[in-house]
Design a protein around this motif. Structure first.
Motif, PDB file in Angstrom:
ATOM      1  N   UNK A   1       0.646  -1.379   0.344  1.00  0.00           N
ATOM      2  CA  UNK A   1       0.090  -0.153  -0.272  1.00  0.00           C
ATOM      3  C   UNK A   1       0.953   1.338   0.175  1.00  0.00           C
ATOM      4  N   UNK A   2       0.317   2.724  -0.361  1.00  0.00           N
ATOM      5  CA  UNK A   2       1.286   3.433  -0.133  1.00  0.00           C
ATOM      6  C   UNK A   2       0.915   4.393   0.988  1.00  0.00           C
ATOM      7  N   UNK A   3       2.341   4.341   1.927  1.00  0.00           N
ATOM      8  CA  UNK A   3       2.023   5.034   2.850  1.00  0.00           C
ATOM      9  C   UNK A   3       3.517   6.872   2.848  1.00  0.00           C
ATOM     10  N   UNK A   4       3.119   6.784   3.505  1.00  0.00           N
ATOM     11  CA  UNK A   4       3.332   8.445   3.552  1.00  0.00           C
ATOM     12  C   UNK A   4       4.568   8.528   4.645  1.00  0.00           C
ATOM     13  N   UNK A   5       5.999   8.902   3.895  1.00  0.00           N
ATOM     14  CA  UNK A   5       7.175   8.997   4.489  1.00  0.00           C
ATOM     15  C   UNK A   5       8.309   9.922   5.125  1.00  0.00           C
ATOM     16  N   UNK A   6       8.097   9.901   6.064  1.00  0.00           N
ATOM     17  CA  UNK A   6       8.519  11.392   6.791  1.00  0.00           C
ATOM     18  C   UNK A   6      10.386  12.621   5.668  1.00  0.00           C
ATOM     19  N   UNK A   7      10.533  13.240   4.859  1.00  0.00           N
ATOM     20  CA  UNK A   7      11.866  12.785   4.389  1.00  0.00           C
ATOM     21  C   UNK A   7      13.190  13.578   5.532  1.00  0.00           C
ATOM     22  N   UNK A   8      13.787  12.919   5.024  1.00  0.00           N
ATOM     23  CA  UNK A   8      14.464  13.506   6.110  1.00  0.00           C
ATOM     24  C   UNK A   8      14.956  14.448   5.877  1.00  0.00           C
ATOM     25  N   UNK A   9      14.836  15.768   4.959  1.00  0.00           N
ATOM     26  CA  UNK A   9      14.785  16.685   5.375  1.00  0.00           C
ATOM     27  C   UNK A   9      13.988  17.523   4.177  1.00  0.00           C
ATOM     28  N   UNK A  10      13.356  18.904   4.833  1.00  0.00           N
ATOM     29  CA  UNK A  10      11.711  19.247   3.446  1.00  0.00           C
ATOM     30  C   UNK A  10      12.239  19.733   2.477  1.00  0.00           C
TER      31      UNK A  10
END
Lengths: 353, 297
Positions: free
Chosen positions: A1-10
């Protein structure tokens, strides 16, 4: 499934692409809305976005309406960056108009060349004074500036309504709630024949440059940026939190007050109960869509100004309510917030375990 | 006694939208959700309630539609803040601005129409007839208080507001609970708008709510997140609102515009006085209020 993953930096790229994606999304939503209202979407969008800019007068109106949005937006963006949430620019704009207009009424018939500059200073000070109230309450009582600045935005139009219904009403105005027409010396002259554009527009562009210099190349601007990113870090570095609040609100109020002056001494030429069709509130959208950056604010104010003109064009040619402008403005901000997800997060495919 | 009763009833009427909206927002904030879009949700609820009542002739259908419209507006906030992880402050502001635009747009055709309003109902012999909305606001207060402090689900909701990470680790569905709280807040705001549109005024004008959504937000801070203080605060503001009408009747030579400023000025003053006791606010504010929370796994 698609998941939101935090980026290391914006992501910087996503940060600047998001407003463009939001604009595209708004246009799609607008087309759907027009279709739902029984208008051919292509023609309606052309009326909304292109018709207003067909001639020189239209372009003049576009830049004229962008001016107060740009001024208010620049001030608000500076504050939002410092985590100071002044959302009462509408009230500060009205107080600027009241202060500038009051001077024009007091010196009725004067032809002094000093009147106009004095009105400008009065307008700026009027906006600053109105913004000083939330600043004082925040620094002395820790009162949330969102609510106080907004409450004052409801008080300001009532004050203006009292003035134009009472002490400042034009005695020869058939009892209409409006002031006298200002004299020649209290009015800004148009920059070009056949338009109503005044010198405040290039001034606003200059202020955008000044805001950029302040934000990126001054120690005080740096301190405000740090306070916005982390209040604790600013405190640890010894930066005064009170000064940040005062600077943010006074600059925001002063810019809004200048916009109020530009309206009464420019296109209006007198004090009316409605000096602003909500420029101060629309400027919140301008600041966000402009990424709280001066260049972005300039571009966003041009876009938002076009939405005002588009609403008027839609009213005249398509018989739709001009309130459609507010709908577009709200949709634009919503679309931006949705697109902004991808600044800090990315979509990743992950197999369900 | 008898001459005070009508005044009391008008105060209760003026306080009712603040109670509905304030209690809804209170529940949302107890779950850690700060929704600044109250004013927008109220306006959307109001215009929907008025339009449906006016077209269908049924005030019940209109009121239900108003509440549902508030829920739908809140759902927009929920999707953006809980799933897109948007900044809740900006999203709330967007909802407030959007509500102004949407309600003005939808309401254009309804501006000059008037509704009959809700007739007060005699509940008990001997007592004066009572407005059903006022009664509903009191029942809602009882329900919210009972839920938050006397049920397990209320305890879980408050735990989510204090520390979503801990609640998540204990296996509670944080996002689902926040969804429920957000939708409940939307229903409260929608009902508040519906009351204004179909009963209190009862007509539609642009910007009908006149900042009551923002006053309700201030009320929750003023109440330090306690339901009974929301109720007390709402009656206080109701009294201030009524003052502007009675001031003229008493022959006070104050221009109506200044009397109109009273509710807003009262809000500022009360907030300022309250904020001086910042310890009480910090001790009572839900710890995770207004923060973005993202489950890692």
């Amino acid at each position: 499934m698609w998941r939101l993953e935090a980026r290391p930096a914006p992501s910087r790229r996503a940060r600047w692409l998001a407003p463009l994606a939001a604009l595209a999304l708004t246009i799609v939503l607008g087309a759907l809305l027009f279709a739902a209202l029984g208008q051919p979407p292509g023609r309606a969008l052309a009326v909304f976005f292109l018709r207003p800019l067909q001639n020189g007068y239209g372009v003049g109106e576009w830049l004229l309406k962008a001016t107060p949005l740009m001024l208010c937006g620049l001030g608000l963006a500076l504050g939002f960056r410092a985590n100071v949430w002044n959302i009462g620019a509408e009230g500060q704009l009205i107080l600027g108009a009241v202060a500038a207009g009051g001077l024009a009424i007091a010196f009725e018939g004067s032809d002094s060349a000093l009147l106009l500059p004095a009105m400008m200073v009065a307008g700026i000070l009027g906006g600053m004074a109105w913004a000083a109230i939330p600043a004082l309450l925040r620094t002395s009582c820790q009162t949330n500036e969102i609510l106080t600045s907004l409450m004052l935005a409801y008080v300001a139009p009532l004050l203006l309504a009292w003035l134009v219904n009472g002490p400042w009403r034009d005695p020869d105005g058939f009892n209409f709630p409006q002031s006298i027409q200002f004299g020649e010396a209290a009015l800004l002259t148009p920059l070009f024949d056949g338009t109503r554009l005044t010198a405040i527009f290039p001034l606003a562009l200059g202020l955008a440059l000044a805001a950029w210099l302040f934000q990126h190349h001054s120690y005080l601007g740096f301190q405000m940026n740090v306070a916005g990113h982390s209040a604790a870090a600013a405190r640890y570095a010894g930066f005064s939190a009170d000064r940040t609040v005062w600077m943010a609100l006074l600059i925001g109020g002063g810019c809004a007050g200048l916009a109020g002056f530009a309206e009464v001494a420019g296109p209006l030429g007198q004090l009316l109960p409605n000096v602003s069709p909500g420029y101060g509130f629309a400027a919140i959208v301008v600041a966000f869509v402009g990424r709280l950056h001066p260049v972005g604010v300039v571009l966003a104010s041009l876009l938002m100004s076009l939405l005002y003109l588009g609403g008027e064009a839609a009213q005249m040619e398509l018989d739709l309510p001009a309130a459609i402008t507010g709908l577009f403005q709200g949709a634009l901000l919503f679309a931006l917030l949705a697109c902004d997800t991808f600044v800090n997060y990315r979509l990743r495919w992950r197999r369900q375990s | 006694m008898n001459e005070w009763l009508p005044i009391l009833v008008t105060i209760m009427g003026a306080a009712t939208p603040l109670i509905f909206a304030g209690l809804g927002e209170l529940v949302a904030e107890k779950a850690g959700v700060l929704n600044l879009g109250l004013e927008g949700m109220m306006l959307i609820g109001a215009v929907t309630a008025f339009a449906v009542s006016s077209d269908s002739g049924s005030l019940v259908a209109g009121t239900a539609a108003g509440a549902l419209a508030g829920v739908a507006a809140a759902a927009l906030f929920g999707v953006l803040t809980l799933h897109c992880l948007a900044n809740p402050m900006a999203t709330g502001l967007a909802l407030a601005l959007f509500g102004v635009g949407l309600s003005a747009f939808v309401g254009r055709d309804y501006v000059s129409r008037v509704l009959e309003g809700v007739k007060p109902v005699e509940l008990l012999p001997g007592l004066p007839p009572m407005d059903l909305f006022i009664l509903g606001s009191l029942l809602l207060f009882g329900a919210v208080h009972g839920f938050l402090y006397h049920t397990r689900a209320g305890l879980v909701l408050r735990a989510v507001g204090e520390s979503p990470t801990t609640a998540h680790a204990l296996g509670y569905p944080v996002r689902l609970i926040r969804w429920g709280a957000i939708l409940f807040g939307g229903a409260g705001a929608g009902l508040a708008g519906a009351f204004l549109a179909v009963d209190y005024t009862p007509m539609w004008v642009e910007g009908l709510t006149a900042g009551r959504g923002w006053i309700a937000l201030a009320l929750v801070v003023f109440a330090t997140w306690k339901p009974w203080r929301v109720l007390a605060g709402a009656y206080l503001f109701g009294g201030v609102t009524i003052l502007q009408f009675h001031g003229q009747a008493l022959g006070l030579a104050i221009p109506p515009q200044f009397m109109g400023m009273l509710p807003y000025l009262a809000t500022i003053i009360v907030l300022a006085v309250m904020s001086r006791r910042s310890l009480a606010i910090r001790a009572n504010a839900p710890a995770s209020l207004g923060q973005v929370w993202h489950p890692v796994f």
